[in-house]
Scaffold this motif. Structure first.
Motif, PDB file in Angstrom:
ATOM      1  N   LEU A  60       0.837  -1.197   0.000  1.00 45.60           N
ATOM      2  CA  LEU A  60       0.000   0.000   0.000  1.00 45.60           C
ATOM      3  C   LEU A  60       0.870   1.244   0.000  1.00 45.60           C
ATOM      4  O   LEU A  60       1.952   1.237   0.571  1.00 45.60           O
ATOM      5  N   SER A  64      -2.992   5.443   1.762  1.00 42.63           N
ATOM      6  CA  SER A  64      -4.033   4.454   2.020  1.00 42.63           C
ATOM      7  C   SER A  64      -3.718   3.605   3.246  1.00 42.63           C
ATOM      8  O   SER A  64      -4.624   3.056   3.869  1.00 42.63           O
ATOM      9  N   LEU A  65      -2.454   3.512   3.630  1.00 43.61           N
ATOM     10  CA  LEU A  65      -2.101   2.765   4.831  1.00 43.61           C
ATOM     11  C   LEU A  65      -2.711   3.419   6.064  1.00 43.61           C
ATOM     12  O   LEU A  65      -3.249   2.724   6.936  1.00 43.61           O
ATOM     13  N   LYS A  67      -5.429   5.212   6.139  1.00 43.64           N
ATOM     14  CA  LYS A  67      -6.873   4.961   6.082  1.00 43.64           C
ATOM     15  C   LYS A  67      -7.206   3.565   6.584  1.00 43.64           C
ATOM     16  O   LYS A  67      -8.184   3.378   7.316  1.00 43.64           O
ATOM     17  N   TRP A  68      -6.401   2.569   6.209  1.00 42.03           N
ATOM     18  CA  TRP A  68      -6.648   1.203   6.661  1.00 42.03           C
ATOM     19  C   TRP A  68      -6.448   1.072   8.168  1.00 42.03           C
ATOM     20  O   TRP A  68      -7.166   0.330   8.838  1.00 42.03           O
ATOM     21  N   LYS A  69      -5.452   1.773   8.707  1.00 35.81           N
ATOM     22  CA  LYS A  69      -5.229   1.736  10.155  1.00 35.81           C
ATOM     23  C   LYS A  69      -6.414   2.327  10.907  1.00 35.81           C
ATOM     24  O   LYS A  69      -6.872   1.770  11.915  1.00 35.81           O
ATOM     25  N   LEU A  71      -9.498   2.588   9.802  1.00 37.15           N
ATOM     26  CA  LEU A  71     -10.620   1.678   9.596  1.00 37.15           C
ATOM     27  C   LEU A  71     -10.538   0.472  10.538  1.00 37.15           C
ATOM     28  O   LEU A  71     -11.541   0.065  11.139  1.00 37.15           O
ATOM     29  N   LEU A  72      -9.360  -0.077  10.693  1.00 34.41           N
ATOM     30  CA  LEU A  72      -9.178  -1.219  11.587  1.00 34.41           C
ATOM     31  C   LEU A  72      -9.461  -0.834  13.039  1.00 34.41           C
ATOM     32  O   LEU A  72     -10.113  -1.583  13.772  1.00 34.41           O
ATOM     33  N   ASN A  73      -9.012   0.341  13.459  1.00 33.92           N
ATOM     34  CA  ASN A  73      -9.281   0.799  14.827  1.00 33.92           C
ATOM     35  C   ASN A  73     -10.768   1.013  15.066  1.00 33.92           C
ATOM     36  O   ASN A  73     -11.295   0.660  16.126  1.00 33.92           O
TER      37      ASN A  73
END
Length: 115
Positions: A60, A64-65, A67-69, A71-73
């Motif tokens: 990634l 976007s990394l 955003k994924w972090k 989202l995961l939280n």
């Protein structure tokens, strides 16, 4: 009385010794930096030979990394909240009366840690 004067004279001698320190000249500095660079280069060669070439690519890009972090939280927070509500309201309805609201946050934190 004589020990007081000898102590002050020894202080004077130690100060003069410190001021006589050797400093590096421009040639010494450049020689030191060249040696340091050559040692660093040799270290890199050894690490590449021993460990192989490291993979430094990423799946990634950095935008976007993040955003994924996030989202995961948020997902883990929702799972923890859902589990706490299930335990406090559905499984053990008298838990809040007996233990108070800290039991809600304990269950939520426990599920979030398990995730």
């Amino acid at each position: 009385p004589s020990s007081g004067t000898s102590g002050s004279s020894s202080k004077g001698r130690s100060r003069s010794r410190m001021s006589r320190g050797v400093t590096m000249g421009a040639k010494d500095v450049s020689k030191h930096l060249e040696e340091k660079a050559s040692r660093k280069q040799q270290g890199k060669r050894k690490s590449l030979l021993e460990g192989g070439i490291e993979w430094k690519a990423s799946l990634l890009d950095s935008g976007s990394l993040l955003k994924w972090k996030v989202l995961l939280n948020v997902l883990i927070l929702c799972i923890g909240l859902a589990y706490a509500f299930k335990v406090v309201l559905s499984m053990y309805p008298d838990a809040i009366e007996v233990f108070g609201w800290p039991v809600f946050f304990a269950r939520m934190g426990g599920m979030m840690a398990a995730c």
